[in-house]
Design a protein around this motif. Structure first.
Motif, PDB file in Angstrom:
ATOM      1  N   ARG A  60     -56.210 -82.578  12.764  1.00  0.00           N
ATOM      2  CA  ARG A  60     -56.584 -81.224  13.181  1.00  0.00           C
ATOM      3  C   ARG A  60     -55.987 -80.179  12.262  1.00  0.00           C
ATOM      4  NH1 ARG A  60     -55.667 -80.575  19.606  1.00  0.00           N
ATOM      5  NH2 ARG A  60     -55.610 -78.346  19.199  1.00  0.00           N
ATOM      6  N   GLU A  61     -54.685 -80.309  12.028  1.00  0.00           N
ATOM      7  CA  GLU A  61     -53.982 -79.302  11.235  1.00  0.00           C
ATOM      8  C   GLU A  61     -54.456 -79.325   9.791  1.00  0.00           C
ATOM      9  OE1 GLU A  61     -49.786 -78.923  12.097  1.00  0.00           O
ATOM     10  OE2 GLU A  61     -50.673 -78.024  13.890  1.00  0.00           O
ATOM     11  N   ARG A  64     -57.903 -77.728   9.458  1.00  0.00           N
ATOM     12  CA  ARG A  64     -57.865 -76.274   9.573  1.00  0.00           C
ATOM     13  C   ARG A  64     -57.334 -75.645   8.291  1.00  0.00           C
ATOM     14  NH1 ARG A  64     -58.577 -72.694  13.687  1.00  0.00           N
ATOM     15  NH2 ARG A  64     -59.025 -74.403  15.116  1.00  0.00           N
ATOM     16  N   GLN A  65     -56.344 -76.295   7.701  1.00  0.00           N
ATOM     17  CA  GLN A  65     -55.769 -75.762   6.470  1.00  0.00           C
ATOM     18  C   GLN A  65     -56.793 -75.812   5.332  1.00  0.00           C
ATOM     19  OE1 GLN A  65     -51.910 -77.240   5.644  1.00  0.00           O
ATOM     20  NE2 GLN A  65     -51.845 -76.390   3.558  1.00  0.00           N
ATOM     21  N   ALA A  68     -59.259 -73.129   5.747  1.00  0.00           N
ATOM     22  CA  ALA A  68     -58.722 -71.825   5.362  1.00  0.00           C
ATOM     23  C   ALA A  68     -58.744 -71.652   3.850  1.00  0.00           C
ATOM     24  CB  ALA A  68     -57.296 -71.669   5.894  1.00  0.00           C
ATOM     25  N   GLU A  69     -58.697 -72.756   3.122  1.00  0.00           N
ATOM     26  CA  GLU A  69     -58.727 -72.696   1.663  1.00  0.00           C
ATOM     27  C   GLU A  69     -60.157 -72.778   1.137  1.00  0.00           C
ATOM     28  OE1 GLU A  69     -55.025 -74.826  -0.145  1.00  0.00           O
ATOM     29  OE2 GLU A  69     -55.658 -75.994   1.571  1.00  0.00           O
ATOM     30  N   ASN A  70     -61.120 -72.726   2.018  1.00  0.00           N
ATOM     31  CA  ASN A  70     -62.538 -72.775   1.659  1.00  0.00           C
ATOM     32  C   ASN A  70     -62.967 -74.117   1.081  1.00  0.00           C
ATOM     33  OD1 ASN A  70     -63.024 -69.876   2.236  1.00  0.00           O
ATOM     34  ND2 ASN A  70     -61.643 -69.614   0.503  1.00  0.00           N
ATOM     35  N   LEU A  93     -69.199 -69.239  -8.430  1.00  0.00           N
ATOM     36  CA  LEU A  93     -67.885 -69.877  -8.480  1.00  0.00           C
ATOM     37  C   LEU A  93     -67.398 -69.970  -9.927  1.00  0.00           C
ATOM     38  CD1 LEU A  93     -68.410 -72.664  -5.803  1.00  0.00           C
ATOM     39  CD2 LEU A  93     -66.728 -70.827  -5.684  1.00  0.00           C
ATOM     40  N   ALA A  96     -66.429 -66.537 -11.124  1.00  0.00           N
ATOM     41  CA  ALA A  96     -65.164 -66.155 -10.487  1.00  0.00           C
ATOM     42  C   ALA A  96     -64.001 -66.866 -11.179  1.00  0.00           C
ATOM     43  CB  ALA A  96     -65.189 -66.501  -8.997  1.00  0.00           C
ATOM     44  N   VAL A 158     -49.368 -64.919  -8.689  1.00  0.00           N
ATOM     45  CA  VAL A 158     -49.931 -64.839  -7.333  1.00  0.00           C
ATOM     46  C   VAL A 158     -51.354 -65.368  -7.274  1.00  0.00           C
ATOM     47  CG1 VAL A 158     -48.497 -62.860  -6.680  1.00  0.00           C
ATOM     48  CG2 VAL A 158     -50.766 -62.479  -7.653  1.00  0.00           C
ATOM     49  N   THR A 159     -51.952 -65.674  -8.406  1.00  0.00           N
ATOM     50  CA  THR A 159     -53.369 -66.033  -8.410  1.00  0.00           C
ATOM     51  C   THR A 159     -53.622 -67.536  -8.328  1.00  0.00           C
ATOM     52  OG1 THR A 159     -53.350 -65.946 -10.820  1.00  0.00           O
ATOM     53  CG2 THR A 159     -54.126 -63.984  -9.667  1.00  0.00           C
ATOM     54  N   PRO A 161     -52.966 -69.892  -6.136  1.00  0.00           N
ATOM     55  CA  PRO A 161     -53.613 -70.389  -4.917  1.00  0.00           C
ATOM     56  C   PRO A 161     -55.092 -70.031  -4.862  1.00  0.00           C
ATOM     57  CG  PRO A 161     -51.533 -69.321  -4.396  1.00  0.00           C
ATOM     58  CD  PRO A 161     -51.792 -69.041  -5.837  1.00  0.00           C
ATOM     59  N   LEU A 162     -55.448 -68.860  -5.372  1.00  0.00           N
ATOM     60  CA  LEU A 162     -56.853 -68.466  -5.372  1.00  0.00           C
ATOM     61  C   LEU A 162     -57.640 -69.346  -6.333  1.00  0.00           C
ATOM     62  CD1 LEU A 162     -56.356 -64.581  -5.514  1.00  0.00           C
ATOM     63  CD2 LEU A 162     -56.150 -66.133  -3.566  1.00  0.00           C
ATOM     64  N   SER A 165     -58.232 -72.711  -4.927  1.00  0.00           N
ATOM     65  CA  SER A 165     -59.309 -72.666  -3.944  1.00  0.00           C
ATOM     66  C   SER A 165     -60.665 -72.799  -4.628  1.00  0.00           C
ATOM     67  CB  SER A 165     -59.236 -71.359  -3.151  1.00  0.00           C
ATOM     68  OG  SER A 165     -60.420 -71.175  -2.394  1.00  0.00           O
ATOM     69  N   LEU A 166     -60.823 -72.137  -5.758  1.00  0.00           N
ATOM     70  CA  LEU A 166     -62.088 -72.252  -6.496  1.00  0.00           C
ATOM     71  C   LEU A 166     -62.280 -73.668  -7.028  1.00  0.00           C
ATOM     72  CD1 LEU A 166     -62.072 -68.873  -8.463  1.00  0.00           C
ATOM     73  CD2 LEU A 166     -63.367 -69.450  -6.413  1.00  0.00           C
TER      74      LEU A 166
ATOM     75  N   GLU B  61     -51.712 -73.575  15.226  1.00  0.00           N
ATOM     76  CA  GLU B  61     -52.886 -73.584  14.370  1.00  0.00           C
ATOM     77  C   GLU B  61     -53.052 -72.255  13.651  1.00  0.00           C
ATOM     78  OE1 GLU B  61     -56.325 -75.509  16.050  1.00  0.00           O
ATOM     79  OE2 GLU B  61     -55.047 -77.235  15.683  1.00  0.00           O
ATOM     80  N   ARG B  64     -50.523 -71.939  10.804  1.00  0.00           N
ATOM     81  CA  ARG B  64     -50.871 -72.766   9.648  1.00  0.00           C
ATOM     82  C   ARG B  64     -52.016 -72.149   8.858  1.00  0.00           C
ATOM     83  NH1 ARG B  64     -49.453 -77.787   7.941  1.00  0.00           N
ATOM     84  NH2 ARG B  64     -48.032 -77.994   9.690  1.00  0.00           N
ATOM     85  N   GLN B  65     -52.966 -71.569   9.578  1.00  0.00           N
ATOM     86  CA  GLN B  65     -54.098 -70.945   8.899  1.00  0.00           C
ATOM     87  C   GLN B  65     -53.641 -69.732   8.100  1.00  0.00           C
ATOM     88  OE1 GLN B  65     -57.477 -70.444  11.389  1.00  0.00           O
ATOM     89  NE2 GLN B  65     -58.594 -69.176   9.898  1.00  0.00           N
ATOM     90  N   ALA B  68     -51.970 -70.818   5.016  1.00  0.00           N
ATOM     91  CA  ALA B  68     -52.917 -71.278   4.002  1.00  0.00           C
ATOM     92  C   ALA B  68     -53.554 -70.098   3.272  1.00  0.00           C
ATOM     93  CB  ALA B  68     -53.998 -72.142   4.646  1.00  0.00           C
ATOM     94  N   ASN B  70     -51.933 -67.464   2.513  1.00  0.00           N
ATOM     95  CA  ASN B  70     -50.818 -66.795   1.835  1.00  0.00           C
ATOM     96  C   ASN B  70     -50.337 -65.539   2.560  1.00  0.00           C
ATOM     97  OD1 ASN B  70     -50.856 -68.599  -0.547  1.00  0.00           O
ATOM     98  ND2 ASN B  70     -52.834 -67.623  -0.880  1.00  0.00           N
ATOM     99  N   HIS B 103     -64.573 -57.425 -10.700  1.00  0.00           N
ATOM    100  CA  HIS B 103     -65.534 -58.498 -10.950  1.00  0.00           C
ATOM    101  C   HIS B 103     -66.531 -58.621  -9.796  1.00  0.00           C
ATOM    102  CE1 HIS B 103     -67.094 -62.500 -11.952  1.00  0.00           C
ATOM    103  NE2 HIS B 103     -66.818 -62.856 -10.715  1.00  0.00           N
ATOM    104  N   VAL B 158     -68.530 -65.335  -3.302  1.00  0.00           N
ATOM    105  CA  VAL B 158     -67.511 -66.358  -3.077  1.00  0.00           C
ATOM    106  C   VAL B 158     -66.097 -65.802  -3.208  1.00  0.00           C
ATOM    107  CG1 VAL B 158     -69.004 -68.229  -3.888  1.00  0.00           C
ATOM    108  CG2 VAL B 158     -67.484 -67.069  -5.496  1.00  0.00           C
ATOM    109  N   THR B 159     -65.962 -64.563  -3.616  1.00  0.00           N
ATOM    110  CA  THR B 159     -64.623 -64.034  -3.893  1.00  0.00           C
ATOM    111  C   THR B 159     -64.000 -63.293  -2.710  1.00  0.00           C
ATOM    112  OG1 THR B 159     -65.629 -62.067  -4.865  1.00  0.00           O
ATOM    113  CG2 THR B 159     -64.968 -63.815  -6.374  1.00  0.00           C
ATOM    114  N   LEU B 162     -60.861 -64.632  -1.233  1.00  0.00           N
ATOM    115  CA  LEU B 162     -59.720 -64.486  -2.132  1.00  0.00           C
ATOM    116  C   LEU B 162     -59.204 -63.055  -2.078  1.00  0.00           C
ATOM    117  CD1 LEU B 162     -61.187 -66.413  -5.214  1.00  0.00           C
ATOM    118  CD2 LEU B 162     -60.185 -67.321  -3.117  1.00  0.00           C
TER     119      LEU B 162
END
Lengths: 238, 238
Positions: A60-61, A64-65, A68-70, A93, A96, A158-159, A161-162, A165-166, B61, B64-65, B68, B70, B103, B158-159, B162
């Motif tokens: 489950r966790e 969900r994570q 959240a990261e797409n 994508l 981006a 900081v980017t 994680p973004l 995700s892509l 939950e 955690r979300q 994820a 940030n 962008h 898609v951005t 982010l």
DNA sequence: AAACTCAAAATGTGATCACAAACTTTAACT
DNA sequence: AGTTAAAGTTTGTGATCACATTTTGAGTTT
């Protein structure tokens, strides 16, 4: 018993020092990234829990994570699946990636010292070796490591994680692209990038990264590959 | 009973049609975004569950979300908190916003029709009204809606996730910036943006968005505001 | 007075259970 | 046969419990 196509994912040994949730997360992430789960295929908690031999809770966790990261998509039905791809979305994508990664590269440039440059050089050598051996999966992993090492030179990054995700969103469909990689990957853009770094030339670095990304994946958005996207998706829209 | 500073967050009525987890997520997200939780303050599942009057499960939950995305940070101790801010990180977040949002704006431009342009005009009017009334919180919300409406004109967007992640990370520290907003927000960059849209001038649109972001928050990264960042952080590093 | 020790309290993780909503299958009917 | 309806199954959500780890705080020692 298996009404839908069975899910076959790579299982790794579970390290005791890591929580079960983290292990499940990494396992599912790897499976999604490498296209081991068909887009559109419904992922149920209990089924995955059974496959991974854990209780439903960590699944489950992890789901969900990833959502959240797409990397996964939760529909209104509360069904979870790998998102389907379209040619337009693929292009977005890609663009981006170029916008964010060339930005991240330029932002990292001032922090790159001899140590990091050496690390990049070594990764580039390893990529060449893997390429010579035809190990495309290894090339893909090392290529990611190269980009990651470059961006994380910036200690106030900081980017990343973004960007990850892509990568996750493109991952399931990169396999199609890399099958053609051999014939297309003619110019070593990583070398161009490293020369730009040596000269502290931000613009040249951005251009090298842009070219690397574009040549690596952009040609995948062709009609025949788009067809594969739809083809390999499970359960076409009703 | 309250050993640490008590947490005071805005509670909204729970809509029956929404899951408890979603309600908790929205509530915590709003609290984080508006700086209602001190950076560095440890967030425990049971404490939040008690405050929100729900069982620990939905809180788990939601946390955690948010992590994820940030918006929250999970330390090695498994403690969850709003990440602390530094001047450098603030700058990086700002520059990332500019890179990605300009962008996204350029990518959305071809899709903007009269309907969307009208929507943008109306949002701009509402912002002016809220500004005249001095309602800075409303200005902030409407400003976000303006940007969101612009980017989501692109149907293959898609951005936005982010971008929202960056907003979430900057959110807790924007309150400090907006307190100075009145005197700084002299030029209406939104109007510039809309003129650029009418002319289908991508570069001018990107410049307007860049200026809007830079003027809106960049001046917050001054020494005295950085001091506030540290000041308001709970439990300085041991 | 500062640092260490150790027991008590608190916390995250993971498992199990109950229930309502969603999906699937079967049966009936037009 | 094709459509509808209802019974049965599956699934996500949320609650509660057990346990190992961490944190806290008092008591002791140097």
């Amino acid at each position: 018993m298996d009404k839908k196509s069975p899910i076959k994912i790579t299982l790794t040994e579970r390290d005791e020092s890591v929580t079960i949730t983290q292990w499940v997360y990494q396992t599912l992430r790897y499976a999604v990234m490498n296209g081991q789960i068909l887009p559109g295929r419904a992922l149920t908690i209990r089924e995955l829990a059974s496959i991974l031999d854990v209780s439903p809770m960590p699944v489950r966790e992890a789901l969900r994570q990833l959502a959240a990261e797409n990397a996964l998509e939760i529909q209104g039905n509360r069904r979870v699946m790998v998102p389907r791809m379209t040619a337009m979305k693929f292009t977005e994508l890609c663009e981006a990636r170029i916008a964010i990664e060339s930005h991240a590269a330029a932002r990292a440039l001032p922090y790159i010292d001899a140590t990091i440059l050496d690390e990049l050089r070594q990764l580039d050598r390893l990529i060449d070796e893997a390429q010579a051996l035809g190990d495309l999966e290894q090339v893909s992993i090392l290529n990611q490591n190269f980009h990651r090492a470059l961006y994380t030179a910036n200690p106030h990054q900081v980017t990343l994680p973004l960007i990850e995700s892509l990568w996750l969103q493109l991952g399931p469909f990169m396999r199609l692209a890399t099958s053609k990689l051999e014939e297309h990957y003619l110019i070593d853009r990583h070398n161009e990038a490293m020369h730009a770094i040596e000269r502290k030339d931000a613009l040249a670095l951005q251009m090298a990264i842009t070219a690397d990304i574009r040549e690596g994946i952009a040609f995948a958005a062709t009609p025949e590959l788009l067809h594969s996207f739809i083809e390999q998706s499970a359960g076409v829209s009703a």
